[in-house]
Design a protein around this motif. Structure first.
Motif, PDB file in Angstrom:
ATOM      1  N   VAL A   1     -10.088   9.183  -8.095  1.00  0.00           N
ATOM      2  CA  VAL A   1      -9.431   8.547  -6.944  1.00  0.00           C
ATOM      3  C   VAL A   1      -8.323   9.829  -6.614  1.00  0.00           C
ATOM      4  O   VAL A   1      -7.529  10.134  -7.738  1.00  0.00           O
ATOM      5  CB  VAL A   1      -8.886   7.187  -6.938  1.00  0.00           C
ATOM      6  CG1 VAL A   1      -7.998   7.121  -8.278  1.00  0.00           C
ATOM      7  CG2 VAL A   1      -8.458   6.913  -5.900  1.00  0.00           C
ATOM      8  N   MET A   2      -7.917  10.087  -5.532  1.00  0.00           N
ATOM      9  CA  MET A   2      -6.811  10.945  -5.048  1.00  0.00           C
ATOM     10  C   MET A   2      -5.771  10.172  -4.364  1.00  0.00           C
ATOM     11  O   MET A   2      -6.177   9.401  -3.533  1.00  0.00           O
ATOM     12  CB  MET A   2      -7.291  12.024  -4.164  1.00  0.00           C
ATOM     13  CG  MET A   2      -6.468  13.103  -3.868  1.00  0.00           C
ATOM     14  SD  MET A   2      -6.419  13.955  -2.316  1.00  0.00           S
ATOM     15  CE  MET A   2      -5.744  12.825  -1.419  1.00  0.00           C
ATOM     16  N   ILE A   3      -4.552  10.372  -4.677  1.00  0.00           N
ATOM     17  CA  ILE A   3      -3.640   9.875  -3.934  1.00  0.00           C
ATOM     18  C   ILE A   3      -2.440  10.835  -3.565  1.00  0.00           C
ATOM     19  O   ILE A   3      -2.104  11.798  -4.103  1.00  0.00           O
ATOM     20  CB  ILE A   3      -2.755   8.849  -5.033  1.00  0.00           C
ATOM     21  CG1 ILE A   3      -3.560   7.737  -5.561  1.00  0.00           C
ATOM     22  CG2 ILE A   3      -1.528   8.271  -4.212  1.00  0.00           C
ATOM     23  CD1 ILE A   3      -2.865   6.640  -6.431  1.00  0.00           C
ATOM     24  N   ASP A   4      -2.314  10.898  -2.344  1.00  0.00           N
ATOM     25  CA  ASP A   4      -1.561  11.805  -1.584  1.00  0.00           C
ATOM     26  C   ASP A   4      -0.171  11.301  -1.640  1.00  0.00           C
ATOM     27  O   ASP A   4       0.438  10.504  -0.908  1.00  0.00           O
ATOM     28  CB  ASP A   4      -2.034  11.955  -0.044  1.00  0.00           C
ATOM     29  CG  ASP A   4      -0.826  12.656   0.956  1.00  0.00           C
ATOM     30  OD1 ASP A   4      -0.239  13.202   0.471  1.00  0.00           O
ATOM     31  OD2 ASP A   4      -1.317  12.418   2.013  1.00  0.00           O
ATOM     32  N   VAL A   5       0.715  11.993  -2.384  1.00  0.00           N
ATOM     33  CA  VAL A   5       2.078  11.564  -2.597  1.00  0.00           C
ATOM     34  C   VAL A   5       2.865  12.655  -1.666  1.00  0.00           C
ATOM     35  O   VAL A   5       4.170  12.325  -1.855  1.00  0.00           O
ATOM     36  CB  VAL A   5       2.709  11.492  -4.169  1.00  0.00           C
ATOM     37  CG1 VAL A   5       1.711  10.483  -4.983  1.00  0.00           C
ATOM     38  CG2 VAL A   5       2.492  12.803  -4.751  1.00  0.00           C
ATOM     39  N   ALA A   6       2.173  13.613  -0.897  1.00  0.00           N
ATOM     40  CA  ALA A   6       3.139  14.437  -0.258  1.00  0.00           C
ATOM     41  C   ALA A   6       3.311  13.941   0.979  1.00  0.00           C
ATOM     42  O   ALA A   6       4.682  14.055   1.564  1.00  0.00           O
ATOM     43  CB  ALA A   6       2.524  15.642  -0.229  1.00  0.00           C
ATOM     44  N   ARG A   7       2.599  13.359   1.722  1.00  0.00           N
ATOM     45  CA  ARG A   7       2.733  12.646   3.022  1.00  0.00           C
ATOM     46  C   ARG A   7       3.906  11.369   3.008  1.00  0.00           C
ATOM     47  O   ARG A   7       4.765  11.380   3.758  1.00  0.00           O
ATOM     48  CB  ARG A   7       1.681  12.132   3.804  1.00  0.00           C
ATOM     49  CG  ARG A   7       0.677  13.130   4.605  1.00  0.00           C
ATOM     50  CD  ARG A   7       0.832  14.629   4.105  1.00  0.00           C
ATOM     51  NE  ARG A   7       0.026  15.376   4.680  1.00  0.00           N
ATOM     52  CZ  ARG A   7      -1.589  15.668   4.969  1.00  0.00           C
ATOM     53  NH1 ARG A   7      -2.168  14.782   4.106  1.00  0.00           N
ATOM     54  NH2 ARG A   7      -1.888  16.243   5.618  1.00  0.00           N
ATOM     55  N   HIS A   8       3.566  10.797   1.809  1.00  0.00           N
ATOM     56  CA  HIS A   8       4.448   9.464   1.642  1.00  0.00           C
ATOM     57  C   HIS A   8       4.789   9.657   0.250  1.00  0.00           C
ATOM     58  O   HIS A   8       3.664   9.534  -0.481  1.00  0.00           O
ATOM     59  CB  HIS A   8       4.157   8.203   2.222  1.00  0.00           C
ATOM     60  CG  HIS A   8       4.449   7.833   3.781  1.00  0.00           C
ATOM     61  ND1 HIS A   8       3.543   8.071   4.559  1.00  0.00           N
ATOM     62  CD2 HIS A   8       5.481   7.904   4.413  1.00  0.00           C
ATOM     63  CE1 HIS A   8       4.117   7.875   5.790  1.00  0.00           C
ATOM     64  NE2 HIS A   8       5.356   7.354   5.597  1.00  0.00           N
ATOM     65  N   PHE A   9       5.889   9.549  -0.400  1.00  0.00           N
ATOM     66  CA  PHE A   9       6.066   9.445  -1.775  1.00  0.00           C
ATOM     67  C   PHE A   9       5.832   8.070  -2.486  1.00  0.00           C
ATOM     68  O   PHE A   9       6.414   7.276  -1.736  1.00  0.00           O
ATOM     69  CB  PHE A   9       7.517  10.154  -2.308  1.00  0.00           C
ATOM     70  CG  PHE A   9       7.807  10.255  -3.518  1.00  0.00           C
ATOM     71  CD1 PHE A   9       7.165  10.930  -4.401  1.00  0.00           C
ATOM     72  CD2 PHE A   9       8.780   9.409  -4.076  1.00  0.00           C
ATOM     73  CE1 PHE A   9       7.665  11.209  -5.450  1.00  0.00           C
ATOM     74  CE2 PHE A   9       8.844   9.527  -5.464  1.00  0.00           C
ATOM     75  CZ  PHE A   9       8.464  10.446  -6.264  1.00  0.00           C
ATOM     76  N   PHE A  10       5.365   8.237  -3.729  1.00  0.00           N
ATOM     77  CA  PHE A  10       5.024   6.932  -4.491  1.00  0.00           C
ATOM     78  C   PHE A  10       5.716   7.022  -5.831  1.00  0.00           C
ATOM     79  O   PHE A  10       5.699   8.157  -6.515  1.00  0.00           O
ATOM     80  CB  PHE A  10       3.621   6.651  -4.528  1.00  0.00           C
ATOM     81  CG  PHE A  10       3.101   6.012  -3.064  1.00  0.00           C
ATOM     82  CD1 PHE A  10       3.362   4.740  -2.687  1.00  0.00           C
ATOM     83  CD2 PHE A  10       2.533   6.848  -2.367  1.00  0.00           C
ATOM     84  CE1 PHE A  10       3.046   4.352  -1.258  1.00  0.00           C
ATOM     85  CE2 PHE A  10       2.309   6.627  -0.861  1.00  0.00           C
ATOM     86  CZ  PHE A  10       2.310   5.199  -0.526  1.00  0.00           C
TER      87      PHE A  10
END
Length: 538
Positions: free
Chosen positions: A196-205
């Motif tokens: 699974v990929m999580i984009d933490v660049a567009r919104h940070f988590f």
């Protein structure tokens, strides 16, 4: 008439006595010592509702009951392996404790008494591979055996699903009998890469938010979490030689929020947390496009020597690194060197998609050269298509295939991670009423997400595995993240784990329905598809 009336009275009397006996028997149970014991709720867990579906499941008669007197025994082939299995036992203990209240003892040894769970690698079959396992349940014991500890961990996730769904509650539930049906399960994965990929660049988590997603994904035997750490809107990992990547590039996100980033120590903590769940963190730095956060951090990355303005919108394809400047490659090598030192993953993802502002010949040269830098530091490069079309890319690079076009990769015999947008993108809406997400690749209902196979898009011998990406242009918080990931990730996990010929939507739908209560008990804000779950109308 009197005889008929008398007969009717006798019949009524017998019926009343029978009903009273039934009522009494539902209130008390006598144990073998004739002591009164309270009854327990017997949740239905006798059917194979496991996701992903095991390779082989044979049911038997009866059940094993976990009690406060149960213990977890561990035994490896070596002392080092035993210690690793102890950590898995501790993980299992901590997962069982909140709902049961049991303080299960962990014991090293193979002299396993009745009523206990046994985790071992002793006597395991090598053909099960690193992740294969067996779960053998009798009324006396549960045995989980794997050729490697990793296999035992996968078996532990199956064990959790064999218990009643209340096992996933975070408060003690006293009226449940913690039974596991007698059965024999033999299992191993179809593909080695299930991500699974999580984009933490567009919104940070935050670290804790990512840890939670790692923990949830691990229970469905996901073994890769790919973090999209840089894009136009943000740079999310500290690079000590280039601190402004995070000081400036990490200071915002889509919509202009506060942004954020991980220090290298935080990243190492994430890696450790994931590794304890046998999950590999795959770091990605997208280039030569999707690079405005870097271009805004350092002027020397731009032709005019000036820093670009920070960017908080969602348009793609406008940014590019200079592909003909040696300073660019020195900068990239500094990043890859530092990341290699803190990331044990065999992979570094170099992006490569939507580089619309980079000329084709420049793009080809750039991705080829960067892949060699990755190789220099002992890693394997992964890139989004069209990276496979570069004349400088060969089979040493892995294609992450998000478009239905991989002819170049096939011709070069490149391994592929299948992530077709129309099937696997977690940010695509379920339907027109979905409150989050996008629809440029179409809607992806739960059924659509399940009813495909990697071999629809590439020859099986070239398929490394599958990955479901969550791009976060519209995902601002954990609630939204949960909603878009679940329940679709369960289907993607099964596509990666279970052979194609063993999968069937109608049968899967029933197993998925039973998972709803488990997800609810874990506090997952999952999408309640009305074709699967009955939804109460407000």
């Amino acid at each position: 008439m009197k005889n008929i009336y008398t007969k009717h009275l006798k019949t009524v009397y017998i019926l009343i006595v029978f009903l009273v006996l039934v009522a009494v028997s539902s209130i008390i149970i006598l144990d073998e010592n004739n002591k009164v014991e309270p009854t327990f709720s017997m949740q239905s867990n006798i059917v194979n509702n496991i996701i992903p579906k095991p390779l082989n499941y044979e049911s038997g008669e009866g059940a094993f009951t976990l009690t406060k007197n149960s213990s977890i025994y561990v035994k490896g082939n070596t002392e080092e392996e035993t210690e690793e299995i102890v950590k898995i036992a501790e993980f299992l203990k901590e997962k069982l404790k909140p709902s049961t209240g049991f303080e299960l003892k962990i014991v090293k040894g193979n002299n396993v008494p009745s009523g206990s769970i046994y985790l071992t690698t002793v006597g395991a079959n090598k053909d099960k591979g690193n992740e294969g396992y067996e779960v053998i349940t009798t009324p006396e014991n549960v045995k989980i055996i794997g050729y490697k500890p990793e296999g035992i961990f996968r078996g532990v996730q199956t064990l959790r699903q064999l218990l009643p769904s209340d096992i996933e509650k975070n408060t003690v539930t006293a009226d449940v009998k913690w039974t596991i049906p007698v059965s024999t399960i033999k299992d191993k994965p179809e593909y080695e890469y299930r991500g699974v990929m999580i984009d933490v660049a567009r919104h940070f988590f935050t670290v804790d938010e990512i840890k939670r997603q790692i923990d949830l994904a691990a229970q469905y035997k996901i073994n890769k979490v790919h973090l999209h750490l840089s894009d136009d809107q943000g740079w999310r990992l500290e690079i000590k030689k280039w601190p402004d990547l995070t000081n400036i590039g990490g200071s915002t996100q889509v919509g202009g929020g506060p942004g954020g980033y991980y220090t290298q120590e935080q990243f190492k903590d994430l890696v450790k947390y994931a590794a304890e769940r046998y999950i590999e963190i795959v770091p990605e730095f997208d280039m030569p496009g999707h690079t405005n956060a870097a271009l805004a951090s350092y002027g020397f990355l731009n032709k005019d020597g000036q820093k670009k303005p920070l960017y908080t919108d969602t348009k793609v394809g406008f940014s590019s690194l200079m592909t003909d400047d040696e300073k660019t490659y020195e900068f990239i090598e500094d990043i890859i060197r530092e990341v290699s030192e803190i990331s044990p993953s065999k992979y570094i993802h170099i992006g490569g998609d939507e580089a619309d502002s980079t000329k084709k010949e420049d793009y080809d040269y750039f991705v080829g050269r960067v892949s060699k830098i990755v190789e220099k530091y002992g890693k394997t490069a992964i890139g989004w298509d069209p990276i496979d079309t570069s004349s400088k890319i060969n089979s040493s690079v892995i294609l992450q295939n998000w478009k239905d076009s991989n002819e170049a990769a096939r011709a070069k015999n490149m391994k592929m991670i299948i992530s077709i947008a129309e099937k696997a993108y977690l940010d695509m809406k379920y339907n027109e009423n979905t409150p989050y997400g996008l629809d440029w690749a179409g809607y992806i209902p739960v059924e659509t997400a399940y009813k495909w196979d990697p071999t629809d898009y590439a020859p099986k011998e070239l398929v490394l595995g599958v990955e479901a990406p969550l791009w976060t242009e519209t995902i601002l918080n954990t609630e939204a993240m949960d909603y878009m990931i679940y329940p679709r990730l369960l289907g993607y996990s099964e596509i990666g784990w279970t052979p194609k010929n063993a999968r069937n939507w109608d049968e899967y739908k029933n197993r998925l329905k039973s998972q709803g209560e488990r997800m609810k008990n874990q506090g997952i804000n999952y999408y309640k598809d009305e074709n699967i779950w009955t939804v109460e109308k407000k």
